[in-house]
Design a protein around this motif. Structure first.
Motif, PDB file in Angstrom:
ATOM      1  N   PHE A  67      39.680  42.766  48.436  1.00  6.19           N
ATOM      2  CA  PHE A  67      38.788  42.424  47.329  1.00  6.19           C
ATOM      3  C   PHE A  67      39.591  42.256  46.052  1.00  6.19           C
ATOM      4  O   PHE A  67      40.587  42.947  45.832  1.00  6.19           O
ATOM      5  N   THR A  68      39.110  41.354  45.191  1.00  3.38           N
ATOM      6  CA  THR A  68      39.736  41.149  43.888  1.00  3.38           C
ATOM      7  C   THR A  68      38.668  41.096  42.815  1.00  3.38           C
ATOM      8  O   THR A  68      37.718  40.314  42.918  1.00  3.38           O
ATOM      9  N   ILE A  69      38.822  41.932  41.794  1.00  6.36           N
ATOM     10  CA  ILE A  69      37.892  41.927  40.673  1.00  6.36           C
ATOM     11  C   ILE A  69      38.524  41.181  39.508  1.00  6.36           C
ATOM     12  O   ILE A  69      39.732  41.274  39.275  1.00  6.36           O
ATOM     13  N   SER A  70      37.694  40.426  38.791  1.00  2.56           N
ATOM     14  CA  SER A  70      38.173  39.704  37.615  1.00  2.56           C
ATOM     15  C   SER A  70      37.020  39.611  36.615  1.00  2.56           C
ATOM     16  O   SER A  70      35.868  39.863  36.969  1.00  2.56           O
ATOM     17  N   ARG A  71      37.337  39.278  35.388  1.00  2.00           N
ATOM     18  CA  ARG A  71      36.285  39.169  34.382  1.00  2.00           C
ATOM     19  C   ARG A  71      36.596  38.071  33.386  1.00  2.00           C
ATOM     20  O   ARG A  71      37.757  37.725  33.156  1.00  2.00           O
ATOM     21  N   ASP A  72      35.530  37.559  32.807  1.00  2.00           N
ATOM     22  CA  ASP A  72      35.616  36.565  31.747  1.00  2.00           C
ATOM     23  C   ASP A  72      34.983  37.203  30.521  1.00  2.00           C
ATOM     24  O   ASP A  72      33.752  37.285  30.418  1.00  2.00           O
ATOM     25  N   THR A  77      31.126  38.397  31.839  1.00  2.00           N
ATOM     26  CA  THR A  77      30.888  38.237  33.273  1.00  2.00           C
ATOM     27  C   THR A  77      32.021  38.857  34.070  1.00  2.00           C
ATOM     28  O   THR A  77      33.189  38.757  33.682  1.00  2.00           O
ATOM     29  N   VAL A  78      31.651  39.487  35.173  1.00  2.00           N
ATOM     30  CA  VAL A  78      32.631  40.054  36.077  1.00  2.00           C
ATOM     31  C   VAL A  78      32.389  39.494  37.473  1.00  2.00           C
ATOM     32  O   VAL A  78      31.241  39.212  37.847  1.00  2.00           O
ATOM     33  N   TYR A  79      33.459  39.307  38.216  1.00  2.00           N
ATOM     34  CA  TYR A  79      33.393  38.725  39.548  1.00  2.00           C
ATOM     35  C   TYR A  79      34.024  39.682  40.559  1.00  2.00           C
ATOM     36  O   TYR A  79      34.909  40.470  40.221  1.00  2.00           O
ATOM     37  N   LEU A  80      33.590  39.551  41.799  1.00  2.00           N
ATOM     38  CA  LEU A  80      34.218  40.290  42.887  1.00  2.00           C
ATOM     39  C   LEU A  80      34.407  39.319  44.047  1.00  2.00           C
ATOM     40  O   LEU A  80      33.427  38.901  44.676  1.00  2.00           O
ATOM     41  N   GLN A  81      35.656  38.948  44.279  1.00  2.00           N
ATOM     42  CA  GLN A  81      35.987  38.102  45.418  1.00  2.00           C
ATOM     43  C   GLN A  81      36.254  39.004  46.606  1.00  2.00           C
ATOM     44  O   GLN A  81      37.146  39.856  46.558  1.00  2.00           O
TER      45      GLN A  81
END
Length: 115
Positions: A67-72, A77-81
């Motif tokens: 899993f990879t977490i990222s944010r803008d 906004t936050v994402y979870l790939q």
């Protein structure tokens, strides 16, 4: 008032991928940490991943490397790939936003991984 809305859950086969998104809106002055938690049936809610405003990340051991977490920050906004998904990843995934010491939670999005 702060609203937190998740999207992107669904049904996927083992080995597949999903991307979760979470957007915070409303009376937001600044956001500190954004993160993802999950709760499987009969289990306690657990941390999956979190990311600070400076970009530092922390992952549960069970998802490291998958899993990879990222944010803008501009979009709050936050994402979870999520890659290489396993049946044990099946759970309701909740977004958490921390702003000025207050916790805000989304309503959750279901992720189901079939074997």
């Amino acid at each position: 008032q702060v609203q937190v809305v998740e999207s992107g859950g669904g049904l996927v086969q083992a080995g597949g991928s999903l991307r979760l998104s979470c957007a915070a809106s409303g009376s937001i002055v600044s956001i500190n940490t954004m993160g993802w938690y999950r709760q499987a049936p009969g289990k306690q809610r657990e941390l999956v991943a979190l990311i600070t405003s400076g970009g530092s990340t922390n992952y549960a051991e069970s998802v490291k490397g998958r899993f990879t977490i990222s944010r803008d920050n501009a979009k709050n906004t936050v994402y979870l790939q999520m890659n290489s998904l396993k049946p044990e990843d099946t759970a309701v995934y909740y977004c958490n936003v921390v702003s000025w010491g207050y916790d805000y939670w989304g309503q959750g999005t279901q992720v189901t991984v079939s074997s």
